[in-house]
Design a protein around this motif. Structure first.
Motif, PDB file in Angstrom:
ATOM      1  N   ASP A   1       0.811  -1.219   0.000  1.00 19.36           N
ATOM      2  CA  ASP A   1       0.000   0.000   0.000  1.00 19.36           C
ATOM      3  C   ASP A   1       0.848   1.274   0.000  1.00 19.36           C
ATOM      4  O   ASP A   1       0.321   2.378   0.071  1.00 19.36           O
ATOM      5  CB  ASP A   1      -0.954   0.013   1.201  1.00 19.36           C
ATOM      6  CG  ASP A   1      -0.231  -0.141   2.522  1.00 19.36           C
ATOM      7  OD1 ASP A   1       1.019  -0.081   2.542  1.00 19.36           O
ATOM      8  OD2 ASP A   1      -0.917  -0.336   3.539  1.00 19.36           O
ATOM      9  N   GLY A   2       2.152   1.117  -0.060  1.00 14.84           N
ATOM     10  CA  GLY A   2       3.043   2.274  -0.151  1.00 14.84           C
ATOM     11  C   GLY A   2       3.276   3.024   1.154  1.00 14.84           C
ATOM     12  O   GLY A   2       3.899   4.082   1.151  1.00 14.84           O
ATOM     13  N   LEU A   3       2.823   2.486   2.274  1.00 13.74           N
ATOM     14  CA  LEU A   3       2.984   3.179   3.550  1.00 13.74           C
ATOM     15  C   LEU A   3       4.399   3.049   4.121  1.00 13.74           C
ATOM     16  O   LEU A   3       4.792   3.832   4.985  1.00 13.74           O
ATOM     17  CB  LEU A   3       1.973   2.659   4.572  1.00 13.74           C
ATOM     18  CG  LEU A   3       0.502   2.920   4.238  1.00 13.74           C
ATOM     19  CD1 LEU A   3      -0.406   2.300   5.305  1.00 13.74           C
ATOM     20  CD2 LEU A   3       0.237   4.412   4.104  1.00 13.74           C
ATOM     21  N   LEU A   4       5.151   2.074   3.636  1.00 13.94           N
ATOM     22  CA  LEU A   4       6.522   1.884   4.093  1.00 13.94           C
ATOM     23  C   LEU A   4       7.406   1.716   2.868  1.00 13.94           C
ATOM     24  O   LEU A   4       7.087   0.950   1.960  1.00 13.94           O
ATOM     25  CB  LEU A   4       6.626   0.637   4.980  1.00 13.94           C
ATOM     26  CG  LEU A   4       8.026   0.318   5.475  1.00 13.94           C
ATOM     27  CD1 LEU A   4       8.433   1.296   6.572  1.00 13.94           C
ATOM     28  CD2 LEU A   4       8.113  -1.097   5.977  1.00 13.94           C
ATOM     29  N   LYS A   5       8.502   2.466   2.853  1.00 15.56           N
ATOM     30  CA  LYS A   5       9.458   2.369   1.749  1.00 15.56           C
ATOM     31  C   LYS A   5      10.845   2.183   2.342  1.00 15.56           C
ATOM     32  O   LYS A   5      11.209   2.859   3.297  1.00 15.56           O
ATOM     33  CB  LYS A   5       9.423   3.630   0.888  1.00 15.56           C
ATOM     34  CG  LYS A   5       8.094   3.835   0.207  1.00 15.56           C
ATOM     35  CD  LYS A   5       8.034   5.119  -0.572  1.00 15.56           C
ATOM     36  CE  LYS A   5       6.627   5.271  -1.139  1.00 15.56           C
ATOM     37  NZ  LYS A   5       6.396   6.561  -1.724  1.00 15.56           N
TER      38      LYS A   5
END
Length: 107
Positions: free
Chosen positions: A37-41
């Motif tokens: 979901d793109g919340l952690l990179k």
């Protein structure tokens, strides 16, 4: 006979130098990975060193969820880094090795 042996030793030394140069270059190859979901990179280099972690504010409220995201995302990034590292180092080693009959460990 000794000329051939010296030539092989020089080739082996060159192969070692190529492998070391490749390992050094792997420090500059960056792998970016994100949670679904793109919340952690995360960013790691091909030597499997973590270079950055970017956490969305909404993950900061749930410690358990953040830990799960970190484990999954870092493992994906480190797995990709390992694949790249192993492929590049093996190619450098194979490229520099002398042709010794019966010694085909890099094929």
């Amino acid at each position: 006979m000794f000329g051939d042996m010296m030539g092989m030793m020089n080739k082996i030394k060159e192969a070692q130098e190529k492998v070391e140069a490749t390992k050094e270059r792997m420090k500059t190859v960056m792998i970016d990975e994100s949670s679904s979901d793109g919340l952690l990179k995360v960013t790691v280099n091909a030597n499997r060193e973590i270079k950055s972690i970017n956490v969305a504010d909404e993950l900061m409220d749930d410690k358990e969820q953040l830990e799960d995201y970190l484990i999954l995302t870092l493992n994906k990034a480190l797995s990709r880094a390992s694949e790249i590292n192993e492929r590049e180092v093996a190619a450098a080693a194979k490229d520099g090795m002398p042709d010794i009959p019966g010694l085909d460990m890099f094929k």
